[in-house]
Scaffold this motif. Structure first.
Motif, PDB file in Angstrom:
ATOM      1  N   SER A 165      -6.297   2.701  -7.110  1.00  0.00           N
ATOM      2  CA  SER A 165      -5.722   1.657  -6.266  1.00  0.00           C
ATOM      3  C   SER A 165      -4.397   2.136  -5.642  1.00  0.00           C
ATOM      4  N   PHE A 166      -3.598   1.190  -5.235  1.00  0.00           N
ATOM      5  CA  PHE A 166      -2.341   1.521  -4.546  1.00  0.00           C
ATOM      6  C   PHE A 166      -1.164   0.794  -5.186  1.00  0.00           C
ATOM      7  N   SER A 167      -0.010   1.420  -5.075  1.00  0.00           N
ATOM      8  CA  SER A 167       1.246   0.803  -5.489  1.00  0.00           C
ATOM      9  C   SER A 167       2.281   1.224  -4.438  1.00  0.00           C
ATOM     10  N   PHE A 168       1.997   0.851  -3.204  1.00  0.00           N
ATOM     11  CA  PHE A 168       2.795   1.332  -2.073  1.00  0.00           C
ATOM     12  C   PHE A 168       4.059   0.489  -1.872  1.00  0.00           C
ATOM     13  N   ALA A 169       5.106   1.159  -1.417  1.00  0.00           N
ATOM     14  CA  ALA A 169       6.302   0.446  -0.944  1.00  0.00           C
ATOM     15  C   ALA A 169       6.301   0.530   0.586  1.00  0.00           C
ATOM     16  N   ARG A 170       6.707   1.710   1.110  1.00  0.00           N
ATOM     17  CA  ARG A 170       6.824   1.838   2.569  1.00  0.00           C
ATOM     18  C   ARG A 170       5.512   1.571   3.305  1.00  0.00           C
ATOM     19  N   ALA A 171       4.390   2.046   2.760  1.00  0.00           N
ATOM     20  CA  ALA A 171       3.121   1.915   3.498  1.00  0.00           C
ATOM     21  C   ALA A 171       2.660   0.460   3.598  1.00  0.00           C
ATOM     22  N   ILE A 172       3.261  -0.431   2.818  1.00  0.00           N
ATOM     23  CA  ILE A 172       2.959  -1.860   3.006  1.00  0.00           C
ATOM     24  C   ILE A 172       4.124  -2.554   3.701  1.00  0.00           C
ATOM     25  N   GLN A 173       5.324  -2.205   3.295  1.00  0.00           N
ATOM     26  CA  GLN A 173       6.508  -2.961   3.754  1.00  0.00           C
ATOM     27  C   GLN A 173       7.094  -2.579   5.106  1.00  0.00           C
ATOM     28  N   GLN A 174       6.960  -1.302   5.493  1.00  0.00           N
ATOM     29  CA  GLN A 174       7.760  -0.825   6.631  1.00  0.00           C
ATOM     30  C   GLN A 174       7.563  -1.648   7.915  1.00  0.00           C
ATOM     31  N   LEU A 231       1.005  -9.379   5.024  1.00  0.00           N
ATOM     32  CA  LEU A 231      -0.316  -9.792   4.571  1.00  0.00           C
ATOM     33  C   LEU A 231      -1.396  -8.842   5.097  1.00  0.00           C
ATOM     34  N   GLU A 232      -1.284  -8.503   6.374  1.00  0.00           N
ATOM     35  CA  GLU A 232      -2.269  -7.595   6.987  1.00  0.00           C
ATOM     36  C   GLU A 232      -2.320  -6.257   6.257  1.00  0.00           C
ATOM     37  N   HIS A 233      -1.138  -5.713   5.949  1.00  0.00           N
ATOM     38  CA  HIS A 233      -1.133  -4.398   5.300  1.00  0.00           C
ATOM     39  C   HIS A 233      -1.589  -4.482   3.848  1.00  0.00           C
ATOM     40  N   ALA A 234      -1.284  -5.567   3.188  1.00  0.00           N
ATOM     41  CA  ALA A 234      -1.795  -5.741   1.819  1.00  0.00           C
ATOM     42  C   ALA A 234      -3.321  -5.856   1.864  1.00  0.00           C
ATOM     43  N   GLU A 235      -3.814  -6.592   2.832  1.00  0.00           N
ATOM     44  CA  GLU A 235      -5.270  -6.795   2.929  1.00  0.00           C
ATOM     45  C   GLU A 235      -6.017  -5.518   3.321  1.00  0.00           C
ATOM     46  N   THR A 236      -5.427  -4.733   4.221  1.00  0.00           N
ATOM     47  CA  THR A 236      -6.142  -3.507   4.619  1.00  0.00           C
ATOM     48  C   THR A 236      -6.209  -2.526   3.445  1.00  0.00           C
ATOM     49  N   ASN A 237      -5.185  -2.547   2.593  1.00  0.00           N
ATOM     50  CA  ASN A 237      -5.252  -1.651   1.433  1.00  0.00           C
ATOM     51  C   ASN A 237      -6.248  -2.156   0.399  1.00  0.00           C
ATOM     52  N   LYS A 238      -6.386  -3.449   0.298  1.00  0.00           N
ATOM     53  CA  LYS A 238      -7.446  -3.991  -0.568  1.00  0.00           C
ATOM     54  C   LYS A 238      -8.813  -3.549  -0.032  1.00  0.00           C
ATOM     55  N   ALA A 239      -8.979  -3.587   1.271  1.00  0.00           N
ATOM     56  CA  ALA A 239     -10.246  -3.138   1.877  1.00  0.00           C
ATOM     57  C   ALA A 239     -10.451  -1.643   1.605  1.00  0.00           C
ATOM     58  N   ALA A 240      -9.374  -0.861   1.703  1.00  0.00           N
ATOM     59  CA  ALA A 240      -9.478   0.591   1.463  1.00  0.00           C
ATOM     60  C   ALA A 240      -9.888   0.874   0.021  1.00  0.00           C
ATOM     61  N   ARG A 241      -9.465   0.027  -0.884  1.00  0.00           N
ATOM     62  CA  ARG A 241      -9.836   0.200  -2.289  1.00  0.00           C
ATOM     63  C   ARG A 241     -11.332   0.060  -2.494  1.00  0.00           C
ATOM     64  N   GLN A 242     -11.987  -0.532  -1.510  1.00  0.00           N
ATOM     65  CA  GLN A 242     -13.436  -0.694  -1.605  1.00  0.00           C
ATOM     66  C   GLN A 242     -14.160   0.239  -0.633  1.00  0.00           C
ATOM     67  N   GLY A 243     -13.378   1.077   0.079  1.00  0.00           N
ATOM     68  CA  GLY A 243     -13.986   1.952   1.097  1.00  0.00           C
ATOM     69  C   GLY A 243     -14.423   1.180   2.317  1.00  0.00           C
ATOM     70  N   ASN A 244     -13.787   0.051   2.578  1.00  0.00           N
ATOM     71  CA  ASN A 244     -14.195  -0.830   3.686  1.00  0.00           C
ATOM     72  C   ASN A 244     -13.130  -0.980   4.763  1.00  0.00           C
ATOM     73  N   TYR A 245     -12.191  -0.059   4.826  1.00  0.00           N
ATOM     74  CA  TYR A 245     -11.100  -0.192   5.798  1.00  0.00           C
ATOM     75  C   TYR A 245     -11.596   0.171   7.198  1.00  0.00           C
ATOM     76  N   ILE A 246     -11.339  -0.715   8.149  1.00  0.00           N
ATOM     77  CA  ILE A 246     -11.684  -0.415   9.543  1.00  0.00           C
ATOM     78  C   ILE A 246     -10.382  -0.316  10.326  1.00  0.00           C
ATOM     79  N   PRO A 247     -10.000   0.916  10.758  1.00  0.00           N
ATOM     80  CA  PRO A 247      -8.739   1.051  11.500  1.00  0.00           C
ATOM     81  C   PRO A 247      -8.789   0.259  12.786  1.00  0.00           C
ATOM     82  N   LYS A 248      -7.628  -0.252  13.210  1.00  0.00           N
ATOM     83  CA  LYS A 248      -7.566  -1.054  14.446  1.00  0.00           C
ATOM     84  C   LYS A 248      -7.813  -0.182  15.663  1.00  0.00           C
TER      85      LYS A 248
END
Ligand code: 5MM
Length: 336
Positions: free
Chosen positions: A289-298, A319-336
Protein backbone atom coordinates in the motif's frame (compact mmCIF):
# COMPACT_ATOMS: atom_id res chain seq x y z
CA UNK A 1 2.92 -7.32 23.84
CA UNK A 2 -0.68 -8.01 22.88
CA UNK A 3 -0.37 -9.55 19.44
CA UNK A 4 -4.08 -9.32 18.71
CA UNK A 5 -4.08 -5.54 19.26
CA UNK A 6 -1.17 -5.14 16.84
CA UNK A 7 -2.62 -7.44 14.18
CA UNK A 8 -6.10 -5.92 14.38
CA UNK A 9 -4.69 -2.42 14.01
CA UNK A 10 -2.70 -3.39 10.89
CA UNK A 11 -5.70 -5.07 9.28
CA UNK A 12 -7.92 -2.05 10.00
CA UNK A 13 -5.39 0.41 8.62
CA UNK A 14 -5.37 -1.27 5.23
CA UNK A 15 -8.91 -2.67 5.03
CA UNK A 16 -10.82 -2.13 1.77
CA UNK A 17 -7.64 -1.21 -0.12
CA UNK A 18 -6.99 1.82 2.06
CA UNK A 19 -3.60 3.39 2.69
CA UNK A 20 -2.02 5.94 5.01
CA UNK A 21 -1.67 9.70 4.83
CA UNK A 22 1.66 10.89 6.23
CA UNK A 23 1.15 14.38 7.62
CA UNK A 24 3.95 14.19 10.15
CA UNK A 25 6.28 16.80 8.70
CA UNK A 26 8.44 18.19 11.47
CA UNK A 27 8.55 21.96 11.98
CA UNK A 28 11.53 22.42 9.67
CA UNK A 29 10.08 20.33 6.84
CA UNK A 30 6.59 21.82 7.13
CA UNK A 31 7.98 25.36 7.21
CA UNK A 32 10.14 24.64 4.17
CA UNK A 33 7.08 23.47 2.22
CA UNK A 34 5.06 26.47 3.42
CA UNK A 35 7.85 28.85 2.38
CA UNK A 36 7.94 27.31 -1.10
CA UNK A 37 4.15 27.84 -1.39
CA UNK A 38 4.36 31.39 -0.03
CA UNK A 39 2.53 30.54 3.20
CA UNK A 40 3.56 32.15 6.52
CA UNK A 41 5.46 29.68 8.70
CA UNK A 42 3.56 29.98 11.97
CA UNK A 43 2.02 27.50 14.36
CA UNK A 44 -1.44 28.88 13.54
CA UNK A 45 -0.97 28.34 9.79
CA UNK A 46 0.28 24.80 10.40
CA UNK A 47 -2.81 24.20 12.56
CA UNK A 48 -5.14 25.56 9.89
CA UNK A 49 -3.51 23.46 7.19
CA UNK A 50 -3.68 20.26 9.22
CA UNK A 51 -7.29 21.10 10.13
CA UNK A 52 -8.06 21.34 6.40
CA UNK A 53 -6.56 17.88 5.87
CA UNK A 54 -8.32 16.04 8.68
CA UNK A 55 -11.75 17.62 8.15
CA UNK A 56 -11.92 16.53 4.51
CA UNK A 57 -15.24 14.73 4.14
CA UNK A 58 -14.98 11.16 2.90
CA UNK A 59 -11.23 10.85 3.56
CA UNK A 60 -11.89 7.76 5.67
CA UNK A 61 -13.02 5.82 2.58
CA UNK A 62 -9.47 5.69 1.22
CA UNK A 63 -7.29 6.59 4.22
CA UNK A 64 -7.18 4.12 7.13
CA UNK A 65 -4.71 6.05 9.26
CA UNK A 66 -2.84 9.33 9.42
CA UNK A 67 0.62 9.93 10.84
CA UNK A 68 0.72 13.07 12.97
CA UNK A 69 3.57 15.17 14.35
CA UNK A 70 3.90 16.01 18.07
CA UNK A 71 2.58 19.55 17.55
CA UNK A 72 -0.39 18.32 15.51
CA UNK A 73 -1.60 15.57 17.83
CA UNK A 74 -2.12 18.26 20.51
CA UNK A 75 -4.02 20.71 18.28
CA UNK A 76 -7.72 21.55 18.04
CA UNK A 77 -10.05 22.77 15.32
CA UNK A 78 -11.45 26.33 15.25
CA UNK A 79 -14.34 25.25 17.51
CA UNK A 80 -12.02 23.66 20.08
CA UNK A 81 -12.49 20.01 19.08
CA UNK A 82 -9.26 18.01 19.46
CA UNK A 83 -7.89 16.81 16.13
CA UNK A 84 -7.74 13.34 17.67
CA UNK A 85 -11.51 13.35 18.21
CA UNK A 86 -12.20 14.44 14.63
CA UNK A 87 -10.11 11.52 13.39
CA UNK A 88 -11.56 8.96 15.78
CA UNK A 89 -15.12 10.03 14.93
CA UNK A 90 -14.31 9.59 11.23
CA UNK A 91 -12.89 6.11 11.88
CA UNK A 92 -9.33 7.10 10.94
CA UNK A 93 -6.63 5.55 13.12
CA UNK A 94 -4.16 7.93 14.73
CA UNK A 95 -0.44 7.44 14.23
CA UNK A 96 2.45 9.51 15.53
CA UNK A 97 6.00 10.23 14.36
CA UNK A 98 8.22 9.49 17.35
CA UNK A 99 11.71 9.97 15.97
CA UNK A 100 13.38 13.28 16.75
CA UNK A 101 14.94 13.81 13.36
CA UNK A 102 18.37 13.19 11.92
CA UNK A 103 21.81 14.56 12.79
CA UNK A 104 25.21 14.00 11.19
CA UNK A 105 26.56 10.66 12.32
CA UNK A 106 29.86 11.20 14.13
CA UNK A 107 32.74 9.48 12.35
CA UNK A 108 30.68 9.05 9.18
CA UNK A 109 31.00 12.09 6.90
CA UNK A 110 27.88 12.66 4.72
CA UNK A 111 25.77 10.14 6.66
CA UNK A 112 23.00 10.66 9.17
CA UNK A 113 21.66 8.94 12.23
CA UNK A 114 18.14 9.32 13.59
CA UNK A 115 17.68 10.38 17.20
CA UNK A 116 14.83 9.81 19.66
CA UNK A 117 15.30 6.61 21.66
CA UNK A 118 15.94 8.30 25.02
CA UNK A 119 12.68 8.56 26.94
CA UNK A 120 10.74 6.89 24.13
CA UNK A 121 9.09 4.33 26.43
CA UNK A 122 7.42 7.18 28.36
CA UNK A 123 6.57 9.21 25.27
CA UNK A 124 4.79 6.19 23.78
CA UNK A 125 2.62 5.95 26.88
CA UNK A 126 1.70 9.62 26.59
CA UNK A 127 0.83 9.30 22.90
CA UNK A 128 -1.22 6.21 23.70
CA UNK A 129 -3.35 8.18 26.16
CA UNK A 130 -3.94 10.68 23.33
CA UNK A 131 -5.26 7.88 21.13
CA UNK A 132 -2.24 6.88 19.03
CA UNK A 133 -2.33 3.25 17.92
CA UNK A 134 0.63 3.24 15.59
CA UNK A 135 3.94 5.09 15.32
CA UNK A 136 6.63 5.93 12.79
CA UNK A 137 10.42 6.29 12.81
CA UNK A 138 12.43 7.28 9.73
CA UNK A 139 16.07 6.52 9.01
CA UNK A 140 17.80 8.14 6.05
CA UNK A 141 20.29 6.39 3.77
CA UNK A 142 22.07 8.32 1.02
CA UNK A 143 23.64 6.75 -2.06
CA UNK A 144 26.88 8.62 -2.76
CA UNK A 145 30.42 8.02 -3.85
CA UNK A 146 31.37 6.21 -0.64
CA UNK A 147 28.00 5.82 0.99
CA UNK A 148 26.14 4.15 2.49
CA UNK A 149 28.74 2.54 4.74
CA UNK A 150 27.95 -0.66 6.58
CA UNK A 151 28.61 1.16 9.88
CA UNK A 152 25.94 3.74 9.17
CA UNK A 153 23.41 1.19 7.92
CA UNK A 154 23.89 -0.90 11.05
CA UNK A 155 23.61 2.06 13.44
CA UNK A 156 20.41 3.24 11.77
CA UNK A 157 18.69 -0.12 11.61
CA UNK A 158 19.72 -0.93 15.17
CA UNK A 159 17.85 2.23 16.24
CA UNK A 160 14.87 1.24 14.05
CA UNK A 161 14.73 -2.20 15.68
CA UNK A 162 15.02 -0.79 19.20
CA UNK A 163 12.22 1.68 18.42
CA UNK A 164 10.09 -1.17 17.04
CA UNK A 165 10.65 -3.22 20.20
CA UNK A 166 9.51 -0.34 22.43
CA UNK A 167 6.39 0.16 20.29
CA UNK A 168 5.45 -3.51 20.37
CA UNK A 169 5.93 -3.57 24.13
CA UNK A 170 3.41 -0.70 24.33
CA UNK A 171 0.93 -2.40 21.92
CA UNK A 172 1.59 0.32 19.36
CA UNK A 173 2.21 -0.81 15.77
CA UNK A 174 5.64 0.37 14.59
CA UNK A 175 6.01 1.69 11.06
CA UNK A 176 9.65 1.19 10.24
CA UNK A 177 10.90 3.58 7.55
CA UNK A 178 14.41 3.07 6.18
CA UNK A 179 14.43 5.61 3.35
CA UNK A 180 17.03 5.29 0.60
CA UNK A 181 16.93 8.83 -0.77
CA UNK A 182 16.19 9.65 -4.39
CA UNK A 183 18.65 12.57 -4.36
CA UNK A 184 21.70 11.76 -6.47
CA UNK A 185 22.60 10.55 -9.91
CA UNK A 186 22.59 6.83 -9.10
CA UNK A 187 21.08 4.21 -11.39
CA UNK A 188 18.08 2.05 -10.60
CA UNK A 189 20.51 -0.85 -10.21
CA UNK A 190 22.40 1.02 -7.49
CA UNK A 191 19.12 1.81 -5.77
CA UNK A 192 18.18 -1.87 -5.96
CA UNK A 193 21.49 -2.99 -4.47
CA UNK A 194 21.34 -0.47 -1.62
CA UNK A 195 17.67 -1.01 -0.81
CA UNK A 196 18.15 -4.77 -0.77
CA UNK A 197 21.19 -4.43 1.50
CA UNK A 198 19.36 -2.14 3.90
CA UNK A 199 16.24 -4.30 4.06
CA UNK A 200 18.17 -7.54 4.55
CA UNK A 201 20.19 -5.96 7.37
CA UNK A 202 16.94 -4.66 8.84
CA UNK A 203 15.28 -8.08 8.88
CA UNK A 204 18.35 -9.61 10.53
CA UNK A 205 18.32 -6.85 13.14
CA UNK A 206 14.63 -7.53 13.80
CA UNK A 207 15.61 -11.14 14.48
CA UNK A 208 18.35 -10.22 16.94
CA UNK A 209 16.15 -7.64 18.72
CA UNK A 210 13.19 -10.06 19.10
CA UNK A 211 10.77 -8.12 16.93
CA UNK A 212 7.51 -9.87 16.15
CA UNK A 213 7.50 -9.61 12.36
CA UNK A 214 3.74 -10.15 12.13
CA UNK A 215 3.24 -6.94 14.12
CA UNK A 216 5.13 -4.38 12.02
CA UNK A 217 4.63 -2.28 8.90
CA UNK A 218 7.64 -1.52 6.68
CA UNK A 219 7.69 1.82 4.87
CA UNK A 220 10.37 1.61 2.16
CA UNK A 221 11.28 3.71 -0.84
CA UNK A 222 10.42 2.44 -4.29
CA UNK A 223 13.44 1.22 -6.27
CA UNK A 224 14.05 4.03 -8.73
CA UNK A 225 16.89 5.98 -10.39
CA UNK A 226 18.21 9.09 -8.65
CA UNK A 227 16.68 12.45 -9.44
CA UNK A 228 19.86 13.45 -11.30
CA UNK A 229 20.30 10.18 -13.23
CA UNK A 230 20.74 10.43 -16.98
CA UNK A 231 18.39 7.54 -17.78
CA UNK A 232 14.74 7.81 -16.76
CA UNK A 233 12.87 4.70 -15.65
CA UNK A 234 9.68 3.37 -17.16
CA UNK A 235 6.81 2.45 -14.84
CA UNK A 236 7.53 -1.20 -15.66
CA UNK A 237 11.17 -0.76 -14.55
CA UNK A 238 10.18 0.75 -11.21
CA UNK A 239 7.48 -1.86 -10.56
CA UNK A 240 9.69 -4.82 -11.46
CA UNK A 241 12.84 -3.65 -9.67
CA UNK A 242 10.86 -2.69 -6.57
CA UNK A 243 8.80 -5.84 -6.20
CA UNK A 244 11.80 -8.09 -6.96
CA UNK A 245 13.80 -6.27 -4.30
CA UNK A 246 11.02 -6.59 -1.72
CA UNK A 247 10.37 -10.27 -2.52
CA UNK A 248 14.09 -10.97 -2.06
CA UNK A 249 14.28 -9.13 1.25
CA UNK A 250 11.03 -9.05 3.21
CA UNK A 251 9.59 -12.31 4.57
CA UNK A 252 5.90 -13.09 4.04
CA UNK A 253 5.43 -12.98 7.84
CA UNK A 254 5.49 -9.18 7.57
CA UNK A 255 1.83 -8.25 7.02
CA UNK A 256 2.11 -4.91 5.27
CA UNK A 257 4.41 -2.68 3.25
CA UNK A 258 3.41 0.97 2.68
CA UNK A 259 5.62 3.06 0.42
CA UNK A 260 6.88 6.60 0.93
CA UNK A 261 6.79 8.71 -2.22
CA UNK A 262 10.23 10.26 -1.70
CA UNK A 263 9.78 13.29 -3.93
CA UNK A 264 8.18 11.54 -6.92
CA UNK A 265 5.33 13.53 -8.41
CA UNK A 266 1.88 12.40 -7.31
CA UNK A 267 1.21 10.99 -10.79
CA UNK A 268 4.41 8.92 -10.89
CA UNK A 269 4.09 7.59 -7.35
CA UNK A 270 0.52 6.47 -8.04
CA UNK A 271 1.34 5.05 -11.46
CA UNK A 272 4.23 3.01 -10.01
CA UNK A 273 2.10 1.56 -7.21
CA UNK A 274 -0.59 0.72 -9.75
CA UNK A 275 1.90 -1.01 -12.06
CA UNK A 276 3.19 -3.19 -9.21
CA UNK A 277 -0.34 -4.44 -8.62
CA UNK A 278 -1.03 -4.88 -12.31
CA UNK A 279 2.16 -6.90 -12.94
CA UNK A 280 2.28 -8.88 -9.71
CA UNK A 281 -1.40 -9.49 -9.01
CA UNK A 282 -1.82 -12.49 -6.67
CA UNK A 283 1.95 -12.84 -6.31
CA UNK A 284 2.44 -10.48 -3.39
CA UNK A 285 2.69 -12.13 0.06
CA UNK A 286 2.06 -8.88 1.94
CA UNK A 287 -0.37 -5.98 1.70
CA UNK A 288 1.34 -3.49 -0.64
CA UNK A 289 0.00 0.00 0.00
CA UNK A 290 1.00 3.64 0.39
CA UNK A 291 1.96 5.99 3.19
CA UNK A 292 2.55 9.08 1.08
CA UNK A 293 3.02 12.65 2.27
CA UNK A 294 3.95 14.81 -0.74
CA UNK A 295 2.36 12.52 -3.35
CA UNK A 296 -1.02 13.03 -1.68
CA UNK A 297 -0.68 16.46 -0.10
CA UNK A 298 1.32 18.61 -2.51
CA UNK A 299 -1.52 19.57 -4.90
CA UNK A 300 -3.67 20.42 -1.87
CA UNK A 301 -1.00 22.63 -0.32
CA UNK A 302 -0.36 24.41 -3.62
CA UNK A 303 -4.09 25.04 -4.04
CA UNK A 304 -4.75 26.24 -0.47
CA UNK A 305 -1.86 28.75 -0.44
CA UNK A 306 -2.83 29.71 3.11
CA UNK A 307 -6.08 31.27 1.92
CA UNK A 308 -9.31 29.90 3.40
CA UNK A 309 -11.32 30.71 0.30
CA UNK A 310 -9.43 27.82 -1.33
CA UNK A 311 -10.33 25.23 1.33
CA UNK A 312 -13.08 23.48 -0.62
CA UNK A 313 -10.97 23.15 -3.78
CA UNK A 314 -7.94 22.02 -1.76
CA UNK A 315 -9.97 19.36 0.06
CA UNK A 316 -11.35 18.12 -3.26
CA UNK A 317 -7.77 17.61 -4.48
CA UNK A 318 -6.82 15.78 -1.28
CA UNK A 319 -9.74 13.42 -1.69
CA UNK A 320 -8.93 12.83 -5.36
CA UNK A 321 -5.33 11.90 -4.62
CA UNK A 322 -6.28 9.65 -1.73
CA UNK A 323 -8.82 7.92 -3.96
CA UNK A 324 -6.47 7.46 -6.91
CA UNK A 325 -3.96 5.77 -4.63
CA UNK A 326 -6.65 3.48 -3.31
CA UNK A 327 -7.40 2.60 -6.94
CA UNK A 328 -3.67 2.02 -7.58
CA UNK A 329 -3.60 -0.40 -4.66
CA UNK A 330 -5.98 -2.52 -6.68
CA UNK A 331 -4.23 -1.97 -10.04
CA UNK A 332 -7.22 0.10 -11.18
CA UNK A 333 -5.70 3.56 -11.52
CA UNK A 334 -6.71 5.41 -14.68
CA UNK A 335 -4.48 8.47 -15.27
CA UNK A 336 -6.34 11.64 -16.25
C1 5MM B 1 10.06 10.42 3.47
O1 5MM B 1 9.13 11.13 4.18
C2 5MM B 1 7.95 10.43 4.62
C3 5MM B 1 7.03 10.17 3.48
O2 5MM B 1 6.79 11.37 2.81
P1 5MM B 1 6.88 11.46 1.23
O3 5MM B 1 5.78 10.56 0.71
O4 5MM B 1 6.66 12.90 0.93
O5 5MM B 1 8.25 10.98 0.82
C4 5MM B 1 7.26 11.30 5.65
O6 5MM B 1 6.40 10.55 6.47
C5 5MM B 1 8.28 12.02 6.46
O7 5MM B 1 8.81 11.15 7.40
C6 5MM B 1 7.62 13.23 7.03
O8 5MM B 1 7.27 14.09 5.99
C7 5MM B 1 8.47 13.92 8.05
O9 5MM B 1 9.71 14.22 7.57
P2 5MM B 1 10.69 15.13 8.49
O10 5MM B 1 11.86 15.36 7.59
O11 5MM B 1 9.96 16.37 8.79
O12 5MM B 1 11.03 14.33 9.70
Amino acid sequence: MNKKILSDCIQQLFANSKGLLAMDESLGTCNKRFAAAGIPQTEEMRRRYRQLLITTKGLQDSIGGVILFDETIRQKTDDGTPFTKILQDAGIIIGIKVDKGTIGQPGFPNEKITEGLDGLRNRLQEYKTMGARFAKWRAVIRIGENTPTQGSIEANIHALARYAALCQEADIVPIVEPEVLMEGDHTIWQCFETTERVLKNLIYQFYTQHIWLEGIIIKPNMVISGTGAAKKDTANDVAEFTVKCLLASIPPAVPAIAFLSGGQSPEYATMHLDKMHELFKNKLPWILSFSFARAIQQPTLDCWKGDDKNIAAAQKLLLEHAETNKAARQGNYIPK
